[in-house]
Design a protein around this motif. Structure first.
Motif, mmCIF file in Angstrom:
data_model
loop_
_atom_site.group_PDB
_atom_site.id
_atom_site.type_symbol
_atom_site.label_atom_id
_atom_site.label_comp_id
_atom_site.label_asym_id
_atom_site.label_seq_id
_atom_site.Cartn_x
_atom_site.Cartn_y
_atom_site.Cartn_z
ATOM 1 N N PRO A 20 0.803 -1.221 0.000
ATOM 2 C CA PRO A 20 0.000 0.000 0.000
ATOM 3 C C PRO A 20 0.838 1.274 0.000
ATOM 4 N N ALA A 21 1.976 1.265 0.710
ATOM 5 C CA ALA A 21 2.845 2.447 0.710
ATOM 6 C C ALA A 21 3.420 2.699 -0.680
ATOM 7 N N LEU A 22 3.822 1.625 -1.356
ATOM 8 C CA LEU A 22 4.341 1.772 -2.714
ATOM 9 C C LEU A 22 3.237 2.232 -3.657
ATOM 10 N N ARG A 23 2.031 1.693 -3.479
ATOM 11 C CA ARG A 23 0.917 2.089 -4.341
ATOM 12 C C ARG A 23 0.626 3.585 -4.197
ATOM 13 N N GLU A 24 0.671 4.066 -2.970
ATOM 14 C CA GLU A 24 0.427 5.488 -2.733
ATOM 15 C C GLU A 24 1.532 6.337 -3.350
ATOM 16 N N ALA A 25 2.777 5.865 -3.249
ATOM 17 C CA ALA A 25 3.891 6.597 -3.857
ATOM 18 C C ALA A 25 3.751 6.643 -5.370
ATOM 19 N N LEU A 26 3.345 5.524 -5.981
ATOM 20 C CA LEU A 26 3.146 5.492 -7.427
ATOM 21 C C LEU A 26 2.009 6.427 -7.843
ATOM 22 N N ARG A 27 0.979 6.492 -7.035
ATOM 23 C CA ARG A 27 -0.125 7.407 -7.333
ATOM 24 C C ARG A 27 0.372 8.852 -7.354
ATOM 25 N N GLY A 28 1.330 9.166 -6.488
ATOM 26 C CA GLY A 28 1.913 10.499 -6.492
ATOM 27 C C GLY A 28 2.665 10.802 -7.771
ATOM 28 N N ALA A 29 3.088 9.749 -8.480
ATOM 29 C CA ALA A 29 3.751 9.916 -9.778
ATOM 30 C C ALA A 29 2.771 9.705 -10.922
ATOM 31 N N ASP A 30 1.462 9.795 -10.628
ATOM 32 C CA ASP A 30 0.391 9.654 -11.621
ATOM 33 C C ASP A 30 0.356 8.264 -12.242
ATOM 34 N N TYR A 31 0.812 7.256 -11.483
ATOM 35 C CA TYR A 31 0.658 5.873 -11.934
ATOM 36 C C TYR A 31 -0.326 5.194 -10.995
ATOM 37 N N ILE A 32 -1.480 4.793 -11.537
ATOM 38 C CA ILE A 32 -2.548 4.201 -10.725
ATOM 39 C C ILE A 32 -2.440 2.680 -10.824
ATOM 40 N N ALA A 33 -1.884 2.067 -9.793
ATOM 41 C CA ALA A 33 -1.708 0.613 -9.769
ATOM 42 C C ALA A 33 -2.779 -0.026 -8.906
ATOM 43 N N ASP A 34 -3.209 -1.222 -9.292
ATOM 44 C CA ASP A 34 -4.154 -1.909 -8.420
ATOM 45 C C ASP A 34 -3.387 -2.542 -7.255
#
Length: 353
Positions: A20-34
């Motif tokens: 979840p921490a990595l997913r949130e970090a990726l979202r900050g880079a405009d990458y929406i991962a499941d």
């Protein structure tokens, strides 16, 4: 005599607390991962195992590696695979120009030393015993795989579209993937100075070898669900109204259900959403000019003809017979490459043997 390059074992490096921490970090880079994808990527970084991402072209495999490098503060090293790729482009090659210059600089000194010998055999034996330093790290031109191993700073190594290479090329990857090292016969073995995070991508154009897959964690990345795709388009094209985003994503979903030669990728859906925004700004409803959206979503005239035929309500042949489209993939219908053209036209392939 071959020497071994002794490199210190890389120390543990800071990463992300969990998926979840990595997913949130990726979202900050405009990458929406499941969530599942983010967790597998996190496990890959923690275990130090390469990650193999397989799936159709344009679903975000390459963008994931770029986003991972961005959020981790690592440099991205990319090896773009293609037919004919060899070790001189993937691993290393010798800088022959610098080697030649080095020899020319030594020429006068060598001549002076050889003058002291009375016979050619003695001079030859003296030269054979000398190490002129021609085969050393100084004269290595590192290509992506070796560059990732030699890097003093942590990197993300992206081996992009590995399925476009020949199977023989996969063997060159195994040492890097399994042991984080590269062996140069003239010098020795270089172990990774910092452990790279390795991401491989494949568009499923051919089956990869079991040896390569065995060394990787694996994740199949398909087209996203409509809600996630709306989030992706909204993140990458924030200027587009949500209603237009939803309309374009719905259209892309319908097109992907058709037996197209090439289904719309996520990046093409983003382009179509931007087209819809431009049309709306000029007072034109995208529904009135669908062919302009097709310019972004459809890249083959046969696909455009198929969609227009269905829009007009005419029968479309195979669709009517089966009730569902036959999803033809590139893997089941490979491109007309040299390998495909000559497959089965020689030796044992003739005569039906």
């Amino acid at each position: 005599m071959t020497t071994v390059a002794l490199i210190e074992t890389p120390t543990a490096e800071a990463g992300f607390a969990d998926g979840p921490a990595l997913r949130e970090a990726l979202r900050g880079a405009d990458y929406i991962a499941d969530p599942d994808l983010a967790t597998v990527v996190h496990l890959s970084t923690v275990l130090g195992r390469p990650l193999l991402l397989e799936g159709p072209a344009g679903v975000g495999k390459t963008e994931l590696a770029k986003a991972l490098a961005q959020v981790a503060g690592r440099r991205l090293i990319r090896l773009q695979c293609h037919e004919g790729l060899d070790d001189s482009r993937a691993l290393y090659e010798w800088d022959y120009a610098r080697q030649l210059l080095h020899v020319q600089m030594l020429r006068d000194r060598i001549g002076t030393e050889l003058a002291a010998f009375d016979t050619l055999d003695q001079a030859s034996a003296h030269l054979a015993a000398k190490d002129f330093g021609l085969y050393s790290e100084t004269f290595l031109a590192a290509r992506p795989l070796l560059a990732a191993i030699l890097s003093e700073e942590p990197v993300v190594l992206l081996v992009d579209e590995v399925d476009r290479t020949e199977e023989s090329m996969e063997a060159l990857l195994l040492e890097v993937l399994a042991e984080n090292q590269v062996t140069v016969p003239e010098i020795g073995t270089f172990a990774a100075r910092t452990r790279p995070w390795v991401v491989l991508t494949s568009n499923d154009t051919r089956e990869l070898s079991a040896a390569l897959k065995r060394r990787c964690l694996h994740y199949h990345l398909g087209y996203p669900a409509a809600d996630r795709e709306r989030d992706i388009v909204a993140a990458r094209a924030p200027e587009v109204e949500p209603a237009a985003v939803a309309e374009v994503v719905e259209l892309a979903g319908r097109l992907r259900d058709l037996p197209l030669r090439k289904s719309p990728s996520i990046s093409e859906v983003i382009d179509a959403a931007r087209i819809a925004a431009v049309l709306a700004g000029s007072g034109t409803a995208p529904a009135d000019r669908p062919e302009l959206l097709y310019a972004a979503l459809l890249k083959y005239s046969t696909d455009v003809d198929l969609v227009r035929t269905r829009d007009a309500g005419a029968p479309s042949g195979p669709m009517e017979a089966t009730g569902r489209p036959d999803r033809t993939t590139v893997a089941s219908n490979p491109a007309n490459t040299t390998t495909a053209v000559f497959r089965g036209h020689g030796g044992r392939g003739r005569g039906g043997n």
